[in-house]
Design an enzyme around this catalytic site. Structure first.
Site, PDB file in Angstrom:
ATOM      1  CG  HIS A   1      25.234   0.425  60.423  1.00 25.47           C
ATOM      2  ND1 HIS A   1      25.915   0.121  61.579  1.00 25.47           N
ATOM      3  CD2 HIS A   1      25.564  -0.548  59.525  1.00 25.47           C
ATOM      4  CE1 HIS A   1      26.613  -0.992  61.407  1.00 25.47           C
ATOM      5  NE2 HIS A   1      26.425  -1.409  60.170  1.00 25.47           N
TER       6      HIS A   1
ATOM      7  CE  LYS B   1      33.541  -5.923  62.890  1.00 24.06           C
ATOM      8  NZ  LYS B   1      32.442  -5.332  63.661  1.00 24.06           N
TER       9      LYS B   1
END
Length: 323
Positions: A135, A199
């Site tokens: 990640h 976002k």
């Protein structure tokens, strides 16, 4: 007394994803070492290998899927058993690194659980880690030893090129932080233009995105939305909708790890995406398969990496020096 050193490759697997492990064992031509593994009545796990592992080059495969704490603990117990049975070198193969999203403190009094997982494997006796698409790249530094960080991108881009290569493409990153990954995708897809999703993520509610907008030109192009994982699907589906609102011709979602926690399948099935491409780093139950989903095997990638490590070759050479 002199003795010519001999290396003995042995591959072990936990019970989380036996299909992937069996495929890797077949590709290596070694198969999997037989073992006894079960849980006691109170939930404690037990593992014992049915062959001698003394002096072996051991590779222990386990996918950290749900229930993640159980399979992570089994993985640690397997490493401990190998260490106490005198394996010469122990390489932990975790196609998906559990707790990898907890790689830093966003707010006070939070743990850095990805570092804790690395410390647990080091304490258990692991000498090396092999994983796919972390990640965050800095997690490689959490483990005090070699970490082979493999990329599933060649598997995914090959599929996209074969199926959509004759159409105008655009590579879209789900957030600004993964632009470097998107740049590699763009290069692999012949210089397709880049865009990213701006976002706003809520800090008080897990896995919830407040707003999306596309930064970049995606009009009249097939958007390839790339990410490392799909969990509940909220982020990636909102990104797909934003691409369509920005004038995209269509959307393809490509991700390495298909966690697919509820209600991900429903969201993806009803999303504007024409195809969702993932790998089998995590097991996908039958009830979570759907028409749009394409599952590609990561076994050849992992098998080659294991072979390179065993033969003291170069894992970096698998990715043209970018790994």
């Amino acid at each position: 007394m002199k003795r010519t050193p001999e290396k003995n490759l042995m591959v072990f697997s936990g019970r989380a994803h036996p299909e992937l492990a069996n495929e890797i064992g077949e590709l290596l031509g070694s198969g999997l070492v037989p073992q006894s593994a079960y849980a006691f009545a109170n939930g404690e796990l037990y593992v014992r290998f049915e062959e001698s592992v003394r002096g072996s080059d051991a590779f222990v495969i386990q996918s950290h899927t749900a229930p993640i704490n159980e399979w992570l603990m089994e993985h640690l117990i397997m490493v401990d058993a190998l260490k106490r049975a005198s394996a010469k070198r122990i390489t932990v193969v975790m196609p998906f690194y559990g707790y990898s999203r907890q790689d830093k403190k966003h707010r006070g009094r939070e743990p850095i659980s990805a570092r804790l997982v690395a410390d647990l494997f080091k304490t258990a006796g692991a000498d090396r880690l092999i994983t796919i698409d972390l990640h965050a790249d800095q997690i490689q530094g959490f483990f005090d030893g070699p970490v082979d960080h493999l990329m599933a991108m060649p598997i995914l881009t090959e599929h996209v090129k074969n199926k959509y290569g004759n159409q105008p493409l655009a590579v879209v990153s789900p957030d600004a932080g993964r632009i470097k990954v998107a740049e590699r995708w763009s290069h692999a897809l012949g210089g397709a233009p880049l865009a990213f999703i701006h976002k706003t993520r809520r800090t008080d509610v897990a896995n919830e995105v407040v707003a999306n907008r596309v930064v970049g030109d995606v009009a009249d192009r097939i958007c390839v939305l790339t990410d490392d994982m799909i969990d509940t699907g909220g982020t990636i589906v909102k990104a797909a909708e934003a691409c369509m609102e920005a004038g995209a011709k269509g959307v393809i979602i490509a991700a390495t790890h298909a966690i697919l926690s509820d209600p991900a399948v429903e969201r993806l099935r009803n999303s504007p995406a024409v195809e969702v491409i993932v790998t089998n780093t995590l097991p996908i139950p039958e009830d979570k398969l759907f028409d749009k989903l394409t599952v590609l095997s990561a076994a050849p990638l992992l098998a080659r990496a294991i072979r390179e490590v065993f033969e003291d070759g170069s894992v970096t050479s698998m990715f043209d020096g970018h790994a």
